[in-house]
Design a protein around this motif. Structure first.
Motif, short mmCIF file in Angstrom:
data_model
loop_
_atom_site.label_atom_id
_atom_site.label_comp_id
_atom_site.label_asym_id
_atom_site.label_seq_id
_atom_site.Cartn_x
_atom_site.Cartn_y
_atom_site.Cartn_z
N THR A 1 4.64 9.64 -9.73
CA THR A 1 4.82 11.02 -9.31
C THR A 1 3.58 11.58 -8.63
OG1 THR A 1 6.39 11.36 -11.09
CG2 THR A 1 5.44 13.33 -10.11
N ASP A 2 2.39 11.31 -9.16
CA ASP A 2 1.18 11.89 -8.57
C ASP A 2 0.98 11.44 -7.13
OD1 ASP A 2 0.67 13.15 -10.98
OD2 ASP A 2 -0.74 11.63 -11.67
N ALA A 3 1.19 10.17 -6.86
CA ALA A 3 1.01 9.65 -5.50
C ALA A 3 2.06 10.23 -4.56
CB ALA A 3 1.08 8.13 -5.51
N VAL A 4 3.28 10.36 -5.03
CA VAL A 4 4.35 10.91 -4.19
C VAL A 4 4.08 12.39 -3.92
CG1 VAL A 4 6.82 11.42 -4.09
CG2 VAL A 4 6.03 9.20 -4.94
N ARG A 5 3.61 13.11 -4.92
CA ARG A 5 3.27 14.53 -4.71
C ARG A 5 2.13 14.68 -3.70
NH1 ARG A 5 4.04 16.70 -10.86
NH2 ARG A 5 6.25 17.18 -10.63
N LEU A 6 1.16 13.78 -3.75
CA LEU A 6 0.08 13.82 -2.76
C LEU A 6 0.65 13.59 -1.36
CD1 LEU A 6 -2.85 13.97 -1.82
CD2 LEU A 6 -3.10 11.55 -2.48
N MET B 1 -7.55 8.57 -8.46
CA MET B 1 -6.27 8.98 -9.00
C MET B 1 -5.66 7.80 -9.73
SD MET B 1 -2.80 10.08 -7.00
CE MET B 1 -3.41 11.66 -6.47
N GLN B 2 -5.17 8.02 -10.90
CA GLN B 2 -4.48 6.98 -11.64
C GLN B 2 -2.98 7.21 -11.48
OE1 GLN B 2 -5.92 6.42 -15.60
NE2 GLN B 2 -7.99 6.94 -14.99
N ILE B 3 -2.27 6.16 -11.12
CA ILE B 3 -0.83 6.27 -10.94
C ILE B 3 -0.17 6.37 -12.30
CG2 ILE B 3 1.26 5.10 -10.14
CD1 ILE B 3 -0.39 3.84 -7.95
N ASN B 4 0.63 7.41 -12.50
CA ASN B 4 1.37 7.49 -13.76
C ASN B 4 2.52 6.49 -13.69
OD1 ASN B 4 3.55 8.65 -12.38
ND2 ASN B 4 2.95 10.72 -12.90
N PRO B 5 3.22 6.25 -14.80
CA PRO B 5 4.25 5.21 -14.80
C PRO B 5 5.38 5.43 -13.79
CG PRO B 5 3.73 5.88 -17.03
CD PRO B 5 3.00 6.81 -16.11
N TYR B 6 5.57 6.63 -13.33
CA TYR B 6 6.66 6.89 -12.40
C TYR B 6 6.19 7.14 -10.97
CZ TYR B 6 9.15 7.28 -16.74
OH TYR B 6 9.68 7.02 -17.97
N THR C 1 5.31 5.40 -4.55
CA THR C 1 6.70 5.65 -4.15
C THR C 1 7.62 4.60 -4.74
OG1 THR C 1 5.96 6.73 -2.11
CG2 THR C 1 8.25 5.97 -2.19
N ALA C 2 7.20 3.35 -4.70
CA ALA C 2 8.01 2.28 -5.28
C ALA C 2 8.19 2.50 -6.78
CB ALA C 2 7.37 0.92 -5.01
N LEU C 3 7.13 2.88 -7.47
CA LEU C 3 7.24 3.15 -8.91
C LEU C 3 8.14 4.35 -9.18
CD1 LEU C 3 3.52 2.57 -9.99
CD2 LEU C 3 5.51 1.16 -10.59
N HIS C 4 8.01 5.38 -8.37
CA HIS C 4 8.84 6.58 -8.51
C HIS C 4 10.32 6.22 -8.36
CE1 HIS C 4 10.04 10.80 -8.16
NE2 HIS C 4 10.71 10.45 -7.07
#
Length: 176
Positions: A8-13, A1-6, A118-121
């Motif tokens: 979001t993908d990791a937080v959704r997971l 999984m590549q973290i998008n700039p915000y 989460t920190a990026l989000h």
């Protein structure tokens, strides 16, 4: 999984794993793969238990009373998952950053991915962008990814049920 700039993908997971906890290690691996995470290590019951423990700690970030408390809790998670960022093309899918050491078990990958995501989000969208559903009969966590930053419910269904409840309450008070 590549973290998008915000993030979001990791937080959704993280939210998916919290709201619908996997019951087995193979299910955890399958859900991570479905979310786009490359799982190239064996996954066992230790990963499942460690992921559950981490997600309990992560929920404390969701439930933090204010930005300084949220930041302190998240900084602890980041410190526990820390490694220097590294550029990688480990899966042949394109170069991207990893915020973790190579060859970690899946639980360690999730700790790093979700903590950094989460920190990026929060840093990118706002420290208020995690919460619990505002519906009376629901306490699911949610990540606010709305354009306005005013999300109060975990889903449109909860928002609609709460709007109907408020409407009926007002209508009853007018009828009296």
């Amino acid at each position: 999984m590549q973290i998008n700039p915000y993030g979001t993908d990791a937080v959704r997971l993280a939210l998916d794993l919290v709201v619908h906890p996997p019951e087995t290690a193979p299910e955890l691996a399958a859900r991570c793969r479905a979310a786009g995470l490359v799982v190239d290590v064996p996954v066992d019951a230790t990963d499942l238990a460690a992921t559950r423990d981490f997600l309990t700690d992560w929920l404390a970030v969701v439930d933090a009373a204010d930005p300084p408390a949220r930041s302190a809790l998240l900084n602890t998670l980041l410190r526990e998952a820390s490694a220097h960022p590294r550029l990688t093309d480990h899966a042949g899918t394109g170069w991207h950053l990893h915020y973790r050491d190579p060859d970690l078990p899946l639980a360690g990958v999730l700790r790093a991915l979700i903590s950094v995501g989460t920190a990026l989000h929060l840093a990118g969208r706002g420290m208020h962008r995690l919460g619990r559903c505002g519906a009376e009969d629901c306490d699911r966590p949610f990540a606010d990814v709305s354009r306005t930053g005013r999300q109060r419910y975990c889903s449109p269904g909860c928002a609609n049920r709460d709007a109907v409840r408020r409407h009926r309450s007002r209508a009853r008070s007018v009828d009296r």
